[in-house]
Scaffold this active site. Structure first.
Site, PDB file in Angstrom:
ATOM      1  CD  GLU A 137       0.280  -5.111  -7.778  1.00 18.06           C
ATOM      2  OE1 GLU A 137       1.159  -4.438  -7.224  1.00 18.06           O
ATOM      3  OE2 GLU A 137      -0.322  -6.055  -7.208  1.00 18.06           O
ATOM      4  CD  GLU A 246      -0.355  -0.990  -6.134  1.00 21.32           C
ATOM      5  OE1 GLU A 246       0.101  -1.747  -5.238  1.00 21.32           O
ATOM      6  OE2 GLU A 246      -1.329  -1.288  -6.856  1.00 21.32           O
TER       7      GLU A 246
END
Length: 348
Positions: A137, A246
């Site tokens: 991320e 995710e």
């Protein structure tokens, strides 16, 4: 050659859960978590790796052990380098303690050397990952502040530093095995403008990668329509395979047993998807179909984040309670929920 649609699970906590006495069950019978997942249609496993975590889990030693279990079953293996001793996410991209005093050239060498060391150890035991994330991320950058690119750090010089750091990791992966696919992972699943800005920067700096990774949590990142629009635009503009690496959705909001959840109220839910096992299954079904329907076949899979992080113990190596236990695909006692079987509805 057509690739398999990846139906993946991030089970990075499982090693710690099992060591603490936690177990998993299918139809009332205790079974190995990987056997349960694989029989339910899962074909990919994702693990995070931290450099020197305080709790001793998700380090190289434990990753080697888990990799043996994953590859022995013929499962696709995605390894997620955080380049930190703890969580790396949009709010936390802190350097490993051992790297804190390095200058920038030293940091580049540390990224390259550590990545090479980990993958060489995995290669030596015959368990190389099929895919690697260089960073987790990393929308605001990584290895702060050297590789930070948000806020006042959103400058040309900082973007050059970030992409140099990423390319250092990429070069190490390519050196160990050029057949490993490279993923760049950001957290803008429902946000096309931010996705475009980030990926255009990486394109401009000629970052060498194969797959775009996105996070999409409905209570943070928008609606499924937002996700669809972003995946469509990303596929059209960049032409690279995309994995929503995710996601999650609750199967209950019941906190009567003293649980405290990240998703704990009705206003965090999306219309049509109640916080029930049936609602969770409906979300997973619609979500997975949406990814698979990305134009030009570029939606190549998904990973559910921590489907097996059951509340089996009081203390965790990460230093905070399990607030994810209603976003799993197992109940609080480790029994498989039938929502997991949605994975079997999608082809290999």
């Amino acid at each position: 050659m057509a690739r398999h649609f990846l139906k993946g699970m991030d089970i990075s906590f499982t090693d710690e859960i099992e060591a603490g006495g936690g177990s998993y069950f299918e139809n009332g019978e205790q079974r190995d978590i990987l056997d349960i997942l694989q029989r339910s249609g899962v074909n990919s496993i994702r693990l995070r790796i931290w450099n020197d975590p305080a709790g001793g889990y998700c380090n190289l030693e434990r990753t080697l052990a888990m990799a043996k279990r994953i590859k022995s079953r013929g499962l696709h293996f995605l390894l997620d380098f955080h380049y930190s001793d703890r969580w790396a996410d949009p709010a936390n991209q802190w350097k490993p303690k051992a790297w804190e005093d390095l200058n920038f050239d030293g940091l580049l060498e540390a990224v390259r050397g550590y990545t090479h060391e980990v993958l060489s150890a995995l290669a030596e035991q015959g368990t190389l990952p099929d895919m690697v994330q260089v960073g987790n991320e990393i929308t605001p950058g990584m290895l702060w502040d050297d590789g930070k690119v948000d806020g006042e750090y959103d400058t040309d010089d900082q973007w050059e530093k970030l992409t140099d750091l990423v390319n250092a990791g990429v070069s190490a992966v390519r050196a160990v095995d050029p057949g490993i696919e490279l993923m760049i992972h950001i957290d803008r699943g429902g946000d096309w403008p931010s996705t475009l800005k980030f990926l255009e920067r990486f394109e401009r700096h000629e970052v060498d990668f194969d797959v775009i990774g996105q996070s999409f949590y409905p209570w943070w990142h928008g609606t499924l329509r937002d996700l669809r629009d972003n995946l469509t635009a990303t596929a059209d503009r960049f032409g690279k395979p995309i994995i929503v690496v995710e996601t999650a959705y609750p199967w209950t909001l019941d906190q009567t047993k003293g649980h405290s959840f990240i998703v704990g109220s009705e206003d965090q839910l999306h219309e049509g998807y109640p916080a029930t096992v049936e609602g969770q299954a409906a979300y997973l079904r619609d979500f997975a179909k949406l990814v698979a329907d990305t134009p030009d076949g570029l939606g190549i899979g998904f990973h559910w984040w921590e489907p097996a992080w059951i509340p089996s113990q009081e203390q965790w190596s990460v230093g905070h309670p399990n607030n994810w236990a209603n976003l799993t695909l197992f109940d609080f006692e480790g029994n498989k929920l039938h929502s997991l079987d949605v994975c079997g509805e999608f082809g290999e």
